[in-house]
Structure formats: C-alpha cells, structure tokens
Motif scaffolding. Structure first.
Motif, PDB file in Angstrom:
ATOM      1  N   TRP A  41       0.812  -1.221   0.000  1.00  0.00           N
ATOM      2  CA  TRP A  41       0.000   0.000   0.000  1.00  0.00           C
ATOM      3  C   TRP A  41       0.839   1.261   0.000  1.00  0.00           C
ATOM      4  O   TRP A  41       0.392   2.300  -0.511  1.00  0.00           O
ATOM      5  CB  TRP A  41      -0.993  -0.028   1.159  1.00  0.00           C
ATOM      6  N   ASN A  42       2.051   1.217   0.508  1.00  0.00           N
ATOM      7  CA  ASN A  42       2.924   2.394   0.453  1.00  0.00           C
ATOM      8  C   ASN A  42       3.302   2.707  -0.988  1.00  0.00           C
ATOM      9  O   ASN A  42       3.268   3.868  -1.417  1.00  0.00           O
ATOM     10  CB  ASN A  42       4.189   2.201   1.296  1.00  0.00           C
ATOM     11  N   ASP A  43       3.667   1.670  -1.749  1.00  0.00           N
ATOM     12  CA  ASP A  43       4.018   1.878  -3.152  1.00  0.00           C
ATOM     13  C   ASP A  43       2.790   2.278  -3.970  1.00  0.00           C
ATOM     14  O   ASP A  43       2.879   3.109  -4.876  1.00  0.00           O
ATOM     15  CB  ASP A  43       4.674   0.631  -3.734  1.00  0.00           C
TER      16      ASP A  43
ATOM     17  N   ARG B 129      -0.146   6.574  -6.764  1.00  0.00           N
ATOM     18  CA  ARG B 129      -1.360   7.390  -6.813  1.00  0.00           C
ATOM     19  C   ARG B 129      -1.022   8.879  -6.740  1.00  0.00           C
ATOM     20  O   ARG B 129      -1.559   9.687  -7.484  1.00  0.00           O
ATOM     21  CB  ARG B 129      -2.278   6.990  -5.654  1.00  0.00           C
ATOM     22  N   THR B 130      -0.110   9.231  -5.851  1.00  0.00           N
ATOM     23  CA  THR B 130       0.314  10.630  -5.703  1.00  0.00           C
ATOM     24  C   THR B 130       1.049  11.108  -6.956  1.00  0.00           C
ATOM     25  O   THR B 130       0.776  12.199  -7.459  1.00  0.00           O
ATOM     26  CB  THR B 130       1.221  10.781  -4.465  1.00  0.00           C
ATOM     27  N   GLU B 131       1.956  10.279  -7.467  1.00  0.00           N
ATOM     28  CA  GLU B 131       2.731  10.658  -8.646  1.00  0.00           C
ATOM     29  C   GLU B 131       1.845  10.849  -9.878  1.00  0.00           C
ATOM     30  O   GLU B 131       2.087  11.750 -10.676  1.00  0.00           O
ATOM     31  CB  GLU B 131       3.805   9.609  -8.948  1.00  0.00           C
TER      32      GLU B 131
ATOM     33  N   GLY C 136       2.301  -1.533  -7.045  1.00  0.00           N
ATOM     34  CA  GLY C 136       2.602  -2.198  -5.783  1.00  0.00           C
ATOM     35  C   GLY C 136       2.006  -3.587  -5.682  1.00  0.00           C
ATOM     36  O   GLY C 136       1.960  -4.168  -4.599  1.00  0.00           O
ATOM     37  N   ALA C 137       1.555  -4.151  -6.801  1.00  0.00           N
ATOM     38  CA  ALA C 137       0.944  -5.485  -6.825  1.00  0.00           C
ATOM     39  C   ALA C 137       2.051  -6.525  -6.991  1.00  0.00           C
ATOM     40  O   ALA C 137       2.243  -7.101  -8.059  1.00  0.00           O
ATOM     41  CB  ALA C 137      -0.078  -5.574  -7.956  1.00  0.00           C
ATOM     42  N   TYR C 138       2.772  -6.764  -5.892  1.00  0.00           N
ATOM     43  CA  TYR C 138       3.991  -7.560  -5.982  1.00  0.00           C
ATOM     44  C   TYR C 138       3.777  -9.062  -6.128  1.00  0.00           C
ATOM     45  O   TYR C 138       4.625  -9.739  -6.701  1.00  0.00           O
ATOM     46  CB  TYR C 138       4.911  -7.252  -4.806  1.00  0.00           C
TER      47      TYR C 138
END
Length: 149
Positions: A14-16, A21-23, A73-75
């Motif tokens: 979720w951090n990535d 999302r911000t970028e 971030g879907a690792y």
C-alpha cells in the motif's frame, strides 16, 4: 524455479500504491483502468501461449504484466509474471516446453482478480475506507434507504 510460492508475497504494497497514486495525480484512475485492460489482455495471452506450449509467446505479456503490476505495488502478481517470463526465456534457450509453469499460469487470473478488487476498493472515492471516519453519518433519518453500506 516452478515451485516458487507466491503466497508469501504481499498482494499489494500500500505504500508503493499510494506513492504511484500521488505521482499520477489526476491521471491515476485512468491509468489504473489501462492496467485493468492491459492486465486482462496479458493474462489471456499468457493462458493462450501456455495452452499452445509456446514459450516465445509467453515472454512479452508476462514481461508487460510484471512491470505494470509492480508500478501499482501489486507484488504477488508481478512476481508470478516474472517467474513466467524467466522460465519462458530459459525454455526458449534450452528448447524446452514450459510445462512446469502450469500452477503459476493457473493461479495468475485469480491473483489478478483479487488484486484488482483490492485496488478498486482503495481507489474508489465513493467507498468509505474506515467506519466512523469524519463526515460519515452513523444514523440516517430515513433508515437505511439509499445509504451505502
């Protein structure tokens, strides 16, 4: 390499996801939509190539899915796609059939579906993220009619 367990890898970091999302800013939902479409196409291409036991045809859709998944971030999904890509490349080099990928290929679509459900749930501005957050009504004067639950 085919017996890699991807279940130990987090479905979404979720951090990535938040950083992406911000970028992406205002473009985020549109790009997430492209990921949904491209991901579904890539998975169909992987499944078709695997059914045909065509290692060459596995490489490009797996590579694409690997990169796009990692961006959000879907690792777990990215790791599965990477395994398919690497094994397919090895199979090409040694002129082998990609049979060993069956478990990963079969698990790819359910992983994508679960991942997209989580990403959509977090990305949807209409979904309340936590009960009791500021601005959310706890009682409706009209009962539950029309209330998103």
């Amino acid at each position: 390499m085919s017996q890699v367990s991807h279940q130990d890898t987090e479905l979404v970091n979720w951090n990535d996801f938040a950083r992406t999302r911000t970028e992406l800013g205002a473009s985020f939902l549109r790009i997430l939509g492209y990921f949904r479409e491209d991901g579904a196409k890539a998975i169909a291409a992987v499944e078709d190539a695997f059914r045909a036991r065509n290692a060459v045809a596995l490489v490009t859709p797996a590579h694409t899915l690997k990169g796009e998944s990692a961006q959000f971030g879907a690792y777990r999904l990215s790791g599965m796609a990477e395994e398919i890509e690497l094994v397919a490349r090895r199979c090409i080099e040694f002129r082998e059939s990609p049979e060993e990928l069956i478990e990963t290929v079969v698990a790819l679509r359910p992983c994508f579906t679960e991942t997209m459900a989580m990403l959509d749930r977090d990305a949807n501005p209409l979904v309340a993220r936590r009960p009791g957050t500021f601005g959310r009504r706890t009682e409706s004067p009209a009962g539950d009619f029309g209330r998103a639950v």
